[in-house]
Write a protein that holds these residues in place. Structure first.
Motif, mmCIF file in Angstrom:
data_model
loop_
_atom_site.group_PDB
_atom_site.id
_atom_site.type_symbol
_atom_site.label_atom_id
_atom_site.label_comp_id
_atom_site.label_asym_id
_atom_site.label_seq_id
_atom_site.Cartn_x
_atom_site.Cartn_y
_atom_site.Cartn_z
ATOM 1 N N ARG A 154 9.521 -34.103 -14.350
ATOM 2 C CA ARG A 154 8.593 -34.144 -13.215
ATOM 3 C C ARG A 154 9.301 -34.631 -11.960
ATOM 4 N NH1 ARG A 154 3.217 -37.755 -13.883
ATOM 5 N NH2 ARG A 154 4.787 -39.396 -14.078
ATOM 6 N N ASP A 162 -0.192 -34.902 -12.936
ATOM 7 C CA ASP A 162 -0.619 -36.287 -13.083
ATOM 8 C C ASP A 162 -0.335 -36.752 -14.510
ATOM 9 O OD1 ASP A 162 -2.752 -35.478 -14.779
ATOM 10 O OD2 ASP A 162 -4.173 -35.402 -13.128
ATOM 11 N N ASP A 163 -0.627 -38.018 -14.786
ATOM 12 C CA ASP A 163 -0.253 -38.593 -16.074
ATOM 13 C C ASP A 163 -1.031 -37.991 -17.240
ATOM 14 O OD1 ASP A 163 1.660 -40.195 -14.917
ATOM 15 O OD2 ASP A 163 0.338 -41.938 -14.728
ATOM 16 N N GLU A 198 -2.190 -34.806 -17.338
ATOM 17 C CA GLU A 198 -1.599 -33.481 -17.553
ATOM 18 C C GLU A 198 -0.269 -33.591 -18.278
ATOM 19 O OE1 GLU A 198 -3.119 -30.908 -13.717
ATOM 20 O OE2 GLU A 198 -1.661 -32.501 -13.378
#
Length: 355
Positions: free
Chosen positions: A134, A142-143, A145
C-alpha cells in the motif's frame, strides 16, 4: 529491516509494513459464521520491506524470508506450492484481482511471531505485506479493505477457508485492548482489558496445522447445519434456538451449538470487560474451552491438560486460542501471581513453553 533488504537485494528498500500476531480471547470459529469475535494484538510482529524490481516483467514477486533463510521468486500466474511464499503471492494476486497494477517487486520479511502457535503468523504476514505494498504503490485502501484482501489471499490462493478475524486483528487491533468485531456488519469497538490481570499465551508443545483439512471440514459442517435448518448463517440463531439444534444429525448439532453459544459468550464477555468483571470473563473463557473441546472438537489432549494446569495453578480463565488441533492456550492470570503461576504450569507440563 532495511539493512536486511539491502543485504539481500543490493539496494535500499522503498517502503515497509508491519503487523502483529494476535490472541483470540473469545469467539472461536464464529467469524466464518457471520458471528462475533474478541481478539487482541500481541507484541510479536512481522515486518516486510519492499522495493520495485528493475528489469523484471510485471507480476514477478521475489521475497526473502529471514525466519527460513530462503529467497524465492514466483509469478502471479504460478499455482500455490504449499510454502510460506503462497501467502506473499496470494496478497499480490488479491491486489491484481481488485484492479490494481502489480509491478515486479522484491520483499524482505522478518518476524518474531512463533509459527504453529495458534496466534496467526499467517495474518501478520499478509497484513505486513499488504501494508508495505500500500505504501509503495500509494494504494487507496483503508484498513478494513486491506484485511479483506489478506483474507482473500488465504481463502482463494492458499486454500485455507478462514474467516476475517485474524486479518482484522492484525490490521485494526490496538495493543492492550480487545477488538470486538461483528463479522457480519464489520462494526468494531475497542474494549479495555482487565486491570491487575495479565494475559498469558502458553504453547502446548504441539504445533497446529490448520491446512491439514480439519478446519475446512468444520466450516463445511456449519454450512451443512445451516442447510438442514433452512437458514443462511448460524448467526441467524441465538440461544433460544438450541432445542432446534438437538434435532440435527451428529455432529452437526454440536457444531452449531458451539457457534451459537460462543456468540453469546463474546457478547457477555464484552459486557464483563466493560463492567471490569474479570471473574465473569474468566468463567466465559472456561466455558468456551469446554465448548471447543466437546462440541466443536478442535482441542487435543495436550491442550486440555495445559488448560487444566493453568486453572489449577491460579488462572481465573483458560482456553484454547486459535483454530485448534494444537497450538496454545490463553489464560487470564492475576498480575502479582504471574511468575509463580508460569513456573508452576511449565513444571507441570514440561513440553509447554511461554509465548
Amino acid at each position: 529491516m532495511t539493512s536486511l533488504y539491502e543485504g539481500v537485494f543490493g539496494a535500499p528498500a522503498e517502503a515497509e509494513g508491519r503487523a502483529p500476531a494476535r490472541a483470540n480471547l473469545l469467539g472461536e470459529h464464529t467469524d466464518y459464521n457471520d458471528g462475533f469475535v474478541l481478539p487482541t494484538p500481541l507484541a510479536y510482529e512481522t515486518a516486510a520491506t519492499i522495493g520495485r524490481m528493475k528489469g523484471a516483467p510485471d507480476g514477478i514477486i521475489e521475497a526473502h524470508a529471514a525466519p527460513f533463510g530462503e529467497t524465492k521468486r514466483r509469478s502471479l500466474g504460478d499455482p500455490p506450492q504449499g510454502d510460506w511464499m503462497d501467502y506473499v503471492v496470494g496478497c499480490f494476486r488479491a491486489l491484481g484481482e481488485a484492479g490494481y497494477a502489480v509491478p515486479a517487486v522484491s520483499l524482505a520479511i522478518s518476524s518474531d511471531v512463533p509459527m504453529g502457535a495458534g496466534i496467526s503468523s499467517s495474518a501478520a504476514l499478509e497484513v505486513a505485506v499488504l501494508r508495505a505494498a500500500r505504501r509503495l504503490l500509494d494504494l487507496p485502501l483503508d484498513d478494513v479493505e486491506l484485511a479483506r484482501l489478506g483474507q482473500k489471499a488465504e481463502n482463494a490462493y492458499v486454500g485455507m477457508q478462514c474467516g476475517i478475524m485474524d486479518q482484522m486483528a492484525a490490521s485494526l487491533g490496538q495493543r492492550g485492548k480487545a477488538l470486538f468485531l461483528d463479522t457480519r456488519t464489520m462494526a468494531t469497538e475497542t474494549v479495555p482489558l482487565p486491570e491487575s490481570f495479565r494475559l498469558a499465551i502458553i504453547h502446548c508443545g504441539k504445533a497446529h496445522q490448520l491446512t491439514a483439512g480439519d478446519y475446512n471440514t468444520r466450516r463445511r459442517e456449519c454450512e451443512a447445519a445451516c442447510a438442514a435448518l433452512g437458514i443462511g448463517s448460524l448467526r441467524d440463531l441465538d440461544t433460544g434456538d438450541l432445542e432446534r439444534l438437538e434435532r440435527l444429525e451428529e455432529p452437526l448439532g454440536r457444531r452449531a451449538r458451539h457457534v451459537v453459544t460462543e456468540n453469546r459468550r463474546v457478547l457477555d464477555g464484552v459486557a464483563a470487560l466493560k463492567a471490569c468483571d474479570a471473574g465473569t470473563f474468566g468463567r466465559l473463557m472456561d466455558e468456551s474451552h469446554r465448548s471447543q473441546r466437546d462440541d466443536y472438537q478442535v482441542s487435543i489432549p495436550e491442550i486440555d491438560a495445559l488448560a487444566d494446569s493453568a486453572k489449577r495453578h491460579g488462572a481465573i480463565g483458560a482456553r484454547l486460542t486459535g483454530g485448534g488441533f494444537g497450538g496454545s492456550i490463553v489464560a487470564l492470570v492475576p498480575s502479582g501471581r504471574y511468575d509463580g503461576w508460569r513456573d508452576a504450569v511449565l513444571a507441570d507440563r514440561p513440553d509447554a513453553r511461554e509465548i
